[in-house]
Design a protein around this motif. Structure first.
Motif, short mmCIF file in Angstrom:
data_model
loop_
_atom_site.label_atom_id
_atom_site.label_comp_id
_atom_site.label_asym_id
_atom_site.label_seq_id
_atom_site.Cartn_x
_atom_site.Cartn_y
_atom_site.Cartn_z
N GLU A 147 -5.31 5.09 -48.77
CA GLU A 147 -4.55 6.26 -48.28
C GLU A 147 -4.44 6.23 -46.76
OE1 GLU A 147 -2.93 8.27 -50.27
OE2 GLU A 147 -3.87 7.43 -52.06
N SER A 148 -5.54 5.87 -46.10
CA SER A 148 -5.51 5.90 -44.63
C SER A 148 -4.55 4.84 -44.10
CB SER A 148 -6.91 5.76 -44.02
OG SER A 148 -7.35 4.45 -44.04
N ASP A 167 -2.20 13.93 -48.79
CA ASP A 167 -2.82 12.93 -49.70
C ASP A 167 -4.01 12.27 -49.01
OD1 ASP A 167 -0.98 13.36 -51.67
OD2 ASP A 167 0.16 11.51 -51.34
N THR A 168 -3.83 11.98 -47.71
CA THR A 168 -4.92 11.32 -46.97
C THR A 168 -6.08 12.29 -46.79
OG1 THR A 168 -3.18 10.14 -45.79
CG2 THR A 168 -5.41 9.88 -44.94
N LEU A 172 -9.83 11.68 -47.98
CA LEU A 172 -10.91 11.72 -46.99
C LEU A 172 -12.00 12.70 -47.44
CD1 LEU A 172 -11.94 11.00 -44.08
CD2 LEU A 172 -10.62 12.93 -43.24
N THR A 173 -11.57 13.86 -47.94
CA THR A 173 -12.53 14.87 -48.41
C THR A 173 -13.37 14.32 -49.56
OG1 THR A 173 -11.03 16.60 -47.74
CG2 THR A 173 -12.71 17.23 -49.34
N ASN A 174 -12.69 13.65 -50.48
CA ASN A 174 -13.40 13.09 -51.63
C ASN A 174 -14.41 12.02 -51.18
OD1 ASN A 174 -13.80 12.77 -54.46
ND2 ASN A 174 -12.81 10.78 -54.22
N TRP A 175 -13.96 11.16 -50.30
CA TRP A 175 -14.83 10.06 -49.81
C TRP A 175 -16.05 10.64 -49.08
CZ3 TRP A 175 -14.18 7.71 -44.46
CH2 TRP A 175 -15.03 6.62 -44.27
N LEU A 226 -6.93 14.44 -38.57
CA LEU A 226 -7.76 14.49 -39.78
C LEU A 226 -9.22 14.21 -39.46
CD1 LEU A 226 -5.70 12.57 -42.48
CD2 LEU A 226 -6.45 14.94 -42.57
N SER A 227 -9.44 13.27 -38.54
CA SER A 227 -10.82 12.88 -38.25
C SER A 227 -11.61 14.00 -37.60
CB SER A 227 -10.85 11.62 -37.38
OG SER A 227 -10.02 11.75 -36.26
N SER A 228 -10.95 14.90 -36.87
CA SER A 228 -11.70 16.03 -36.29
C SER A 228 -11.78 17.17 -37.29
CB SER A 228 -11.01 16.58 -35.04
OG SER A 228 -10.49 15.54 -34.29
#
Ligand SMILES: N[C@@H](CCC(=O)N[C@@H](CS)C(=O)NCC(=O)O)C(=O)O
Length: 270
Positions: A147-148, A167-168, A172-175, A226-228
């Protein structure tokens, strides 16, 4: 001269290659990395003996022209030997020293380096159970990495939309929910010692931070990096782990400068 145990061809800098260079540094395995900025690889011969081509070479090597498939547009020059060793035709592309065996997917390239380790580092576990537990983390990371890649390629092509972003974010949340939970009882992801799972985690998060370069496009759809957004609020242990790993002396030669550049919004491939 020390003999190289693995050759990797890739665009650079590529945090997915850092998985292998960090592992090689820890295990003291000599590896060779070849490549150039993504755009420049359009004028390279994709081969075990990958190299930049002159204008004349480009005319002579027409037989190797292939339509690009993922990430690249237009045409690339891939030899038959490259495609036979690398059936998906992608980089990073690693080779055994004689060029006969191709290893693809950055997680598996990192695994190859760890399997060459004779120092009993434990990076790839100490028994079939711990090694398979590490594989589980690498596999779940790959689900996020897929996804990323779509997200970062959309940003690069100025084609970000809400679907790609959300979607990403979901991936990310799942991972990270699994990583966060794993870090509740351990100092590292798999156990109480550093493994490939930690190296892979750190490099994939670093790659996601490349989004800093396109902050305007993210703000335009009314969103944040997203990363923050995901990490600071909901995954404090993961963030803390990322900071600790990045600062390690065996990680920082790859991570430090690259991270500083992307966080400052500098375009790394221009
Ligand atoms: N999941 C793979 C991704 C590999 C990949 O998709 N590479 C793209 C560049 S981002 C590529 O080599 N594309 C060649 C093409 O477009 O033909 C990995 O981590 O190794």
């Amino acid at each position: 001269m020390t003999k190289t145990k693995l050759r990797i061809f890739s665009y650079q800098p590529n945090p997915r290659i850092f998985k292998s260079t960090i592992t090689a540094r820890i295990c003291n395995i000599p590896i060779e990395v070849r490549g150039a900025k993504p755009k420049e690889l359009k004028n390279w011969l994709w081969d075990f003996d990958a190299h930049p081509m002159s204008k004349d070479d480009l005319k002579d090597q027409k037989e190797y022209i292939q339509k690009a498939k993922a990430g690249y547009q237009g045409e690339l020059y891939k030899t038959e030997a490259f495609l036979s060793a690398h059936p998906y035709g992608t980089v990073p592309a690693a080779f055994s020293p004689d060029g006969k065996i191709g290893v693809f997917e950055s997680n598996s390239i990192m695994r190859a380096v760890a399997r060459l380790d004779k120092s009993n580092s434990g990076l790839y576990g100490h028994d079939p159970y711990s090694a398979s537990r590490i594989d589980g983390f690498l596999d779940t990371t790959l689900l996020f990495a897929r996804e990323s890649q779509i997200y970062l390629l959309a940003l690069m092509a100025d084609k970000l939309n809400e679907k790609v972003y959300y979607d990403t974010e979901r991936a990310l949340t799942n991972w990270l929910s699994g990583i966060e939970s794993a870090l509740t009882n351990n100092n590292f992801i798999c156990s109480d010692a550093l493994t490939l799972a930690d190296i892979c985690f750190c490099c994939e998060l670093l790659l996601l931070q490349s989004e800093h370069q396109w902050i305007e496009a993210i703000t335009e759809i009314g969103e944040k990096l997203l990363s923050s957004k995901a990490i600071e609020d909901r995954f404090p242990r993961s963030l803390n782990h990322y900071e600790k790993l990045s600062a390690r002396t065996d990680f920082s030669p790859d991570i430090k400068d690259h991270r500083a550049k992307i966080k400052s919004g500098q375009k790394i491939y221009d």
